[in-house]
Each structure stands twice: as C-alpha cells, then as structure tokens.
Design an enzyme around this catalytic site. Structure first.
Site, PDB file in Angstrom:
ATOM      1  N   LYS A 207      25.678  -5.309 -18.442  1.00  0.00           N
ATOM      2  CA  LYS A 207      25.507  -5.565 -19.874  1.00  0.00           C
ATOM      3  C   LYS A 207      26.881  -5.690 -20.506  1.00  0.00           C
ATOM      4  O   LYS A 207      27.704  -4.782 -20.418  1.00  0.00           O
ATOM      5  CB  LYS A 207      24.732  -4.413 -20.522  1.00  0.00           C
ATOM      6  CG  LYS A 207      24.523  -4.586 -22.017  1.00  0.00           C
ATOM      7  CD  LYS A 207      23.681  -3.453 -22.574  1.00  0.00           C
ATOM      8  CE  LYS A 207      23.443  -3.596 -24.054  1.00  0.00           C
ATOM      9  NZ  LYS A 207      22.621  -2.479 -24.576  1.00  0.00           N
ATOM     10  N   LYS A 260      22.729  -9.120 -19.177  1.00  0.00           N
ATOM     11  CA  LYS A 260      22.594  -9.309 -20.624  1.00  0.00           C
ATOM     12  C   LYS A 260      23.959  -9.553 -21.225  1.00  0.00           C
ATOM     13  O   LYS A 260      24.875  -8.786 -20.912  1.00  0.00           O
ATOM     14  CB  LYS A 260      21.963  -8.048 -21.225  1.00  0.00           C
ATOM     15  CG  LYS A 260      21.765  -8.119 -22.730  1.00  0.00           C
ATOM     16  CD  LYS A 260      21.141  -6.836 -23.267  1.00  0.00           C
ATOM     17  CE  LYS A 260      20.968  -6.936 -24.772  1.00  0.00           C
ATOM     18  NZ  LYS A 260      20.419  -5.732 -25.371  1.00  0.00           N
TER      19      LYS A 260
HETATM   20 ZN   LIG Z   1      22.358   1.609 -26.793  1.00  0.00          ZN
END
Ligand SMILES: [Zn+2]
Length: 334
Positions: A207, A260
């Site tokens: 992420k 992501k």
């Molecule tokens: Zn968070």
C-alpha cells in the site's frame, strides 16, 4: 513486403470474443460500503459522485442494492460515533462495523470483508496509537523527528482485537490496511486462538503513500490531523520493496495479496501476479474514481467506457479481484 502475419485478421467483430484474453465478471468485483454511526440519514460523498455514507439502519438495504447489480462481495468501512487517541471504538462489540456486519450477515448472503485499521477511529487520524512523545497538536512533530510516528507494536495488539471482533460479528474475511510490520502474523495468530481459523486475511500487502486517496478521506473521515503516512505506507518510487513487503505477508499467512492504488501501480500488480501464486487484489481507489467522474462531468471523457477500460486493464495486469467504486455501475453492464 511480407504480410504473412496480419494481426488484424483476428480483430474482426465475429472473432474478437473468441480470442479475447481478459474477461471482467461481476464476481471479480468488491464494492466498498461506508457505514456511519453519526448519522440517521444517507449522506452523499461529494468527491465520490453516486456514493453515500449510510446509517447503520440502512446497511442491509445498501448491501442489497450492491447485490442486485450482481456484485457479491462488499468491503465495509465504519465511521464511529466518537474518536479517541487509541481508536477504542474500532474493536467495541457494539461498534459500527461490528453491528453492521451482524445485520448484513443475518439478512443477506453477501460476502462481507471488513477493513481492519484505526485511522477512522483515532482522533488524530493515524493508523494506530502514536509513539510516546508525539504531540497531536504539533504540526511539525513528525517532520522534526521521523522516528516519532505510529507505535507499530502497540498497534498490532489493537489490530488483533479489531480482527477478532469483526470475525466474532460474522465477517467472512478481514483486510488489514495499516501497513504495520507483522500485522498479518499478529492477526492470524489471534484469529486462530479465538476459533476463527477459517476466516481468511486479505492483506494490503503493498500500500503506497498515495495522493490518490484524497476523496476517501472525505468518505471515511480518515485524514491525518497532522503529518502524513509516509512512515508506514510505501514510497511511490519503490517497486522492489513491494516484493519484500508482499513476501513478508505471504510468510505470515496472508491469503489474498492486495496492491493499492491500482492504475498508477499496474507494474506492481503485474509483478506480484508473476512472483506469487496467491490471489491478487487491486484497489481502484477514490482518486482514480473521482478523476474520471470529474472529466466526464466536463464532457471530456465517456465515463462508462473509461470505467470499463480501467477495470479491464487492472485485471489484464494480473488482479483476480478488484475493489472499486465503479463495481455496481460496471457490473450492471457486464
Ligand atoms: Zn488506516
């Protein structure tokens, strides 16, 4: 001129479908749903046209709307009635997500995935309790001393509690998103200890600290009150590091590996697909959604076409599952 090879032969309308390499199905898609304990009525999210925060009483109806489009899975995010420095409402038995999960799983067959993080629950908006000495009223604190940030190991204990509380409420899958070191192992151990060994973990394994999350912060009230998240989320410049992160989550027992955001990181999606055998998920984030809507509003892009092309590209890059705010609109047209 040698024209033995004419790729255009297979681009004729009647054969295109037969040789199509990638197909998008409603069953590939997961729809994010925002449940808000601070409201009695649905509230539109301005920067994400078509999306709303719904009160707990509307959670079942909201999920039924999703399922009518053919999308079977939802990812739940909660906005709690109150926040504190530790984010205690995140693991409360009567918390917003716990209550919504109980109602949704009682009333529907939706596959319910829950976001496991603290940023919507802490009053400072970071993804865990802060290290001692970090003052939340100090704009320059984290910049002055980059070692002062979220307390990783204290956060793990909170994530264990959250995941167990979600599983106890009936969540089908948990999705830790905080990028804390060791989070998958901690959650796996806690779930197994409490008898939830059948609940899979979809880890936000790679992420990035991305500017494309902006609209989500409107949606979930999760903007950090100071500083940023670059001490725990990944540097957009790094690709090899993503493989290290993903490998650690695999070793710790992650069942599904998420990247992501999606579109600006399709190289990462492709690499994770090639390097690992696990299902790969990609999160087509709020900014990716909002920018297409904004351009379409100006008449510059055809929204339906660019939404479909975006999701198809994410799948072609290697994602098996796609979390997307376009889930319902696209599924209806498939
Ligand atoms: Zn968070």
């Amino acid at each position: 001129m040698d024209l033995t090879h004419r790729p255009r032969r297979l681009r004729q309308d009647r054969v295109r479908g037969l040789v199509s390499e990638t197909r998008l199905e409603p069953s590939d898609l997961i729809a994010p749903v925002f449940v808000d304990a601070t409201t009695d009525e649905r509230r539109p999210i301005e920067s994400m046209p078509g999306h709303e925060r719904v009160p707990i009483d509307d959670a079942v109806a909201r999920v039924e709307e999703v399922r009518e489009t053919g999308v079977e899975a939802v990812m739940l995010f909660g906005i709690p009635e109150s926040k504190d420095p530790e984010g205690r409402r995140a693991w409360a038995e009567d918390g917003v997500v716990q209550e919504a999960v109980r109602r949704i799983t009682d009333a529907t067959d939706a596959y319910v995935i829950t976001d496991v993080c603290l940023c919507e629950y802490t009053d400072h908006g970071h993804c865990g309790p802060l290290e001692d000495g970090l003052r939340t009223d100090d704009d320059h604190g984290p910049a002055r001393d980059p070692t002062l940030t979220v307390d990783n190991d204290a956060t793990l204990e909170s994530l264990e509690r959250i995941a167990v509380s979600h599983a106890a409420a009936g969540a089908d899958m948990v999705a830790p998103s905080g990028m804390m070191d060791g989070m998958v192992a901690a959650i796996r151990t806690a779930l197994d200890r409490e008898g939830h060994e059948h609940v899979p973990i979809m880890s936000y394994a790679a992420k990035y600290e991305s500017a494309f999350y902006g609209p989500f912060r409107d949606a979930a009230d999760g903007a950090p009150a100071f500083g940023n998240r670059r001490h725990y989320q990944m540097d957009p410049a790094n690709a090899r590091e993503a493989l290290r992160e993903v490998r650690l989550d695999v070793e710790q027992g992650a069942d599904v590996l998420m990247v992501k955001p999606a579109l600006p990181y399709l190289d990462i999606v492709g690499t994770v697909r090639r390097e690992f055998d696990h299902p790969v998920a990609a999160y087509n984030v709020s900014g990716e959604y909002a920018m297409l809507h904004a351009a379409a509003e100006k008449g510059w892009l055809d929204l339906e076409a660019v939404a479909l092309e975006s999701l198809l590209s994410i799948k072609r890059a290697g994602a098996d599952l796609i979390l997307t705010y376009f889930a319902e609109d696209v599924a209806e047209r498939l």
